[in-house]
Design a protein around this motif. Structure first.
Motif, PDB file in Angstrom:
ATOM      1  N   SER A 332       0.476  -0.878  -0.132  1.00  0.00           N
ATOM      2  CA  SER A 332      -0.153  -0.342  -0.011  1.00  0.00           C
ATOM      3  C   SER A 332       0.814   1.094   0.255  1.00  0.00           C
ATOM      4  O   SER A 332       1.645   1.504   1.170  1.00  0.00           O
ATOM      5  N   ARG A 334       0.582   4.896  -1.388  1.00  0.00           N
ATOM      6  CA  ARG A 334       0.114   6.442  -1.686  1.00  0.00           C
ATOM      7  C   ARG A 334       1.022   7.736  -2.243  1.00  0.00           C
ATOM      8  O   ARG A 334       2.254   8.355  -1.178  1.00  0.00           O
ATOM      9  N   SER A 336       1.158  11.615  -3.557  1.00  0.00           N
ATOM     10  CA  SER A 336       0.290  12.753  -4.499  1.00  0.00           C
ATOM     11  C   SER A 336       0.468  13.546  -4.541  1.00  0.00           C
ATOM     12  O   SER A 336       1.625  14.304  -3.814  1.00  0.00           O
ATOM     13  N   SER A 363      -0.345   3.725  -5.771  1.00  0.00           N
ATOM     14  CA  SER A 363      -1.635   4.732  -6.403  1.00  0.00           C
ATOM     15  C   SER A 363      -0.515   6.347  -6.732  1.00  0.00           C
ATOM     16  O   SER A 363       0.109   6.439  -5.394  1.00  0.00           O
ATOM     17  N   GLU A 365      -0.878   9.687  -7.699  1.00  0.00           N
ATOM     18  CA  GLU A 365      -2.063  10.854  -8.283  1.00  0.00           C
ATOM     19  C   GLU A 365      -1.468  11.951  -8.246  1.00  0.00           C
ATOM     20  O   GLU A 365      -0.915  12.842  -7.686  1.00  0.00           O
ATOM     21  N   ASP A 387      -3.387  -4.044  -9.403  1.00  0.00           N
ATOM     22  CA  ASP A 387      -3.983  -3.139  -9.092  1.00  0.00           C
ATOM     23  C   ASP A 387      -3.254  -1.900  -8.312  1.00  0.00           C
ATOM     24  O   ASP A 387      -2.730  -1.834  -7.739  1.00  0.00           O
ATOM     25  N   CYS A 388      -3.079  -0.887  -9.475  1.00  0.00           N
ATOM     26  CA  CYS A 388      -2.177   0.035  -9.623  1.00  0.00           C
ATOM     27  C   CYS A 388      -3.919   1.240 -10.135  1.00  0.00           C
ATOM     28  O   CYS A 388      -4.137   1.404 -10.927  1.00  0.00           O
ATOM     29  N   ARG A 389      -3.231   2.604  -9.029  1.00  0.00           N
ATOM     30  CA  ARG A 389      -3.923   3.528  -9.889  1.00  0.00           C
ATOM     31  C   ARG A 389      -2.991   4.579 -10.287  1.00  0.00           C
ATOM     32  O   ARG A 389      -2.278   5.425  -9.839  1.00  0.00           O
ATOM     33  N   ILE A 390      -2.982   5.383 -11.027  1.00  0.00           N
ATOM     34  CA  ILE A 390      -2.115   6.612 -12.148  1.00  0.00           C
ATOM     35  C   ILE A 390      -3.137   7.649 -12.622  1.00  0.00           C
ATOM     36  O   ILE A 390      -4.311   6.909 -13.704  1.00  0.00           O
ATOM     37  N   SER A 391      -2.276   8.681 -12.137  1.00  0.00           N
ATOM     38  CA  SER A 391      -3.020   9.711 -12.358  1.00  0.00           C
ATOM     39  C   SER A 391      -2.299  10.944 -12.947  1.00  0.00           C
ATOM     40  O   SER A 391      -1.632  11.154 -11.702  1.00  0.00           O
ATOM     41  N   CYS A 408      -5.424  -2.361 -13.342  1.00  0.00           N
ATOM     42  CA  CYS A 408      -4.978  -1.313 -12.994  1.00  0.00           C
ATOM     43  C   CYS A 408      -5.711   0.508 -13.569  1.00  0.00           C
ATOM     44  O   CYS A 408      -6.741  -0.210 -14.747  1.00  0.00           O
ATOM     45  N   GLU A 409      -6.075   1.436 -13.166  1.00  0.00           N
ATOM     46  CA  GLU A 409      -6.887   2.584 -13.343  1.00  0.00           C
ATOM     47  C   GLU A 409      -5.539   3.512 -13.988  1.00  0.00           C
ATOM     48  O   GLU A 409      -4.215   4.327 -13.586  1.00  0.00           O
TER      49      GLU A 409
END
Length: 726
Positions: A332, A334, A336, A363, A365, A387-391, A408-409
């Motif tokens: 986990s 994060r 940002s 994540s 972001e 199971d990753c999130r990238i923005s 992934c997102e």
């Protein structure tokens, strides 16, 4: 220590950065102790280590007070600070000249360090972790009975006086918890600024390579309000490294010209031999926010030197269990609110701006990049992750890429340049690869391993990817496994539900699947390309792209859903080649384009809104508003016999506002109703696979013409009977 991570690699301002409040002490009502009273000699030439240590020992004994470092320069090293406060007057400087096995200060439990200024030079590089630091908390050789906690460093300036990078500034090692470092500035060519790293029974010799049987992991730490700057025009290398830690917060940090600001990795051991209390915690609870990365320098070509690198694989095998990957357990992380900037006249190259590699639960972001539009690297590179999130917002000349990743997102707001519109560049590419081998023994139902020959290309294959056998049979890989191209392989799998003979062909498909792609993609030749993707949802806006807004490519693309997307003013390349908002350019099954809005095209213009070939099956095109283009909006098919047997192209419920026609001549519109296909056609089919019960109404009804046709016998094209004339 950098070796263990797999990395190779003074005018002092008068006032402390914390201002004048250096009077706070550890323990209420404590008396101050001045190092001058214990024989310290100012000037920065005479070694005063013994005097400073004596003052500290007195403070942590009967006097229980603060040790004050008065204004001046004080030379020392290997000083142990424990159960006391070390407070610096403005203008006070500790001078460290460190050999290979020295440290400046060793901070232990119940320690406060206020308003400090340090100058450090290293006469030799340290042989391994534990040495060469301005100050160190904890120990790489982590003894179970020695834990370190309740440590605060507030307001410190650290100057590296070396001409070249030799050592790190700060290490936090092993059995350490409840520590805070804040309001600090690092100047000059430190090889690393802050390393927070596991410790264990590493031994006293060759500590980077010894096998370990237990490990401790720093946790409950805060690092905030930190600046990393150049000194005399030379900046440092690594900024913050977190190796096999948990519950660490890093916030409000800025890097000016440093090469590799942030690296997070599971270390050599991850949680394989973590003590029981930490077994399920390592690499979790890591939070990094409010990061500013200014003018990262060009570096030798190496994706692992990315300014932000989240690595899920171990650097060195240090336990009998073998290589370690966060893909196989919990993670986990994060990150940002990250800002990258490149000033006019500065150059960058050699790596993506950030890389996420063999990781899960990551994540990244609210990333913004500016000034990198002409840089020939990826902005974001995500490889072999789950199971990753990238923005992110921004662009480099090469766009961004996700490779061999699952669930992934990606949310991007990325705009290319005029050169990118026509130069073959893609805003976001999702792709995969395939390895080929053969079974070397029989696979039985219920088996938990599969034996393969050497494969075509060596690759570590992530957990969750599939090995495809004959006749559409497959098994799922249960553990991330390095596959060899020169030796036989044994691969852990989930209990097999299929059987297969020895000698059968095996194809290991490392594909992107379960992707969600959102955002805005503008001024690229291709906005989004899905190559060898199995499962993706696209819900985004596309504007002013050169050739295609969405391109399906590679050997095939399956289970693709393009939904509620908006397509505006595509086809800017206008070079006489095929132009389309959506090009289904490969073999594919179970593809849908629904509830999308296609703006009318001007000049230059898209010549199709949606185009596809013969090997597409189970395609749904429905509920879209086609604005109209120079040719019929939709031209998909006609299907091959094999594709039509797998499932029809269903076109229904669409509108179009202008242009020549909704569908190309000969295209059959319709959908399945109760298992039978019902639609419209100009005549009874003469090709394709049809089932008894399928029916087609005449799309151009007229008196004396057939009402339609019904299939009475399944086949290619089946038997069709007229339903009579009007």
């Amino acid at each position: 220590m950098l070796t263990s991570l797999g990395m190779t690699g003074a005018a002092i301002a008068a006032g402390g950065i914390m201002g004048g409040n250096a009077n706070a002490v550890f323990g209420a009502g404590a008396a101050d102790i001045n190092i001058l009273d214990y024989g310290a000699v100012p000037g920065g030439v005479t070694d005063t280590s013994v005097a400073i240590q004596s003052a500290i020992d007195a403070a942590k004994g009967s006097l229980s007070g603060a040790v004050r470092i008065p204004k001046g320069r004080w030379k020392c090293k290997n000083v142990i600070v424990e159960n006391c406060t070390l407070a610096f007057d403005d203008g006070a400087v500790l001078v460290f000249e460190l050999g290979a096995t020295d440290n400046g200060l060793l901070l232990r439990s119940n320690t406060r360090l206020y308003n400090a200024t340090f100058e450090v030079s290293n006469t030799a590089s340290p042989p391994d972790g534990n040495f060469g630091n301005v100050f160190r908390i904890g120990d790489y050789e982590a003894v179970p009975s020695e834990a370190y906690s309740n440590i605060r460093v507030q307001g410190a300036k650290l100057y590296c006086m070396n001409a070249t990078r030799k050592a790190q500034a700060v290490e936090v090692l092993g059995q350490v918890n409840d520590f805070v470092m804040e309001d600090m500035v690092f100047y000059g060519p430190f090889d690393a600024g802050i390393i927070v790293h596991w410790g264990g029974d590493v031994g006293s010799a060759d500590a980077h390579n010894q096998f370990v049987t237990y490990s401790y992991h720093p946790h409950d730490g805060v690092i905030r309000n930190i600046r990393f700057k150049p000194y005399n025009g030379v900046a440092g290398n690594y900024g913050v490294i977190l190796s096999a830690v948990y519950d660490i917060t890093v916030e409000n940090i800025a890097f000016d010209g440093w090469t590799c600001p942030i690296r997070i990795l599971p270390g050599d051991v991850y949680a394989q031999v973590a003590v029981s209390a930490e077994k399920n915690k390592v690499q979790t609870g890591i939070v990094i926010r409010d990061v500013d990365i200014a003018d990262p320098p060009a570096r030798a070509s190496n994706k692992a030197s990315a300014p932000i690198f989240i690595q899920g694989s171990s650097a060195t095998v240090r336990t009998p269990i073998g290589p370690t990957y966060t893909l196989d357990s919990i993670s986990s992380i994060r990150i940002s609110r990250v800002t990258y900037s490149l000033s006019p006249g500065k150059t960058y190259g050699g790596s993506p701006l950030f890389l996420v590699y063999y990781s899960s639960g990551v994540s990244v972001e609210e990333v913004t990049a500016s000034g990198f539009e002409s840089v020939g690297e990826y902005l974001a590179l995500v490889e072999y992750c789950n199971d990753c999130r990238i923005s992110f917002t921004g662009a480099t000349a090469n766009g961004s890429r996700i490779y061999g990743s699952m669930n992934c997102e990606i949310d991007a707001r990325t705009t290319g340049t005029a050169a990118a519109q026509t130069g073959g560049k893609t805003g976001l590419t999702a792709a995969g690869t395939s390895l080929v081998g053969t079974l070397t023994s029989v696979l039985s139902v219920g088996a938990t391993t599969i034996s393969l020959s050497a494969v075509s290309t060596a690759l570590t294959v992530p957990k969750g990817q599939r090995i495809w056998l004959t006749g559409e049979k497959s098994v799922i890989i249960a553990k991330t496994t390095p596959l060899s191209a020169t030796a036989a392989n044994t691969v852990p799998i989930e209990p097999s539900s299929v059987a297969e003979n020895s000698g059968a062909a095996a194809v290991i498909k490392v594909v992107c699947s379960g992707l969600t792609i959102t955002g805005r993609y503008s001024k690229w030749e291709q906005g989004v390309m899905l190559s060898d993707v199995y499962g993706a949802r696209v819900e985004a806006e596309f504007l002013l792209n050169g050739k295609y807004d969405v391109l399906l490519a590679g050997s095939r693309a399956d289970c693709i859903r393009i939904n509620k997307s908006r397509f505006v003013a595509g086809g800017r390349k206008n070079d006489g080649s095929l132009l389309a908002n959506i090009h289904l350019g490969t073999t594919g099954d179970r593809i849908s384009v629904t509830e999308c809005d296609f703006e009318p095209q001007g000049a230059p213009c898209v010549n199709r809104h949606l185009f596809g070939g013969a090997e597409l099956s189970n395609v749904t095109i429905g509920g879209n508003d086609f604005g109209g283009s120079t040719l019929a909006s939709v031209a998909v098919g006609p299907q091959s016999n094999a594709a039509s047997q797998r499932g029809k192209i269903c076109i229904h419920g669409n509108t179009y506002r202008s242009g020549t026609a909704l569908v190309a001549p000969g295209t059959i519109q319709g959908t399945y109703v109760g298992g039978a296909f019902q639609g419209f056609a100009a005549s009874a089919p003469s090709a394709g696979y049809w089932r008894a019960g399928d029916s087609l109404a005449n799309e151009a009804p007229a008196v004396g013409a057939p009402k339609g046709w019904r299939c009475t016998a399944t086949g290619t094209p089946g038997t069709w009977v007229s339903e009579g004339n009007l």
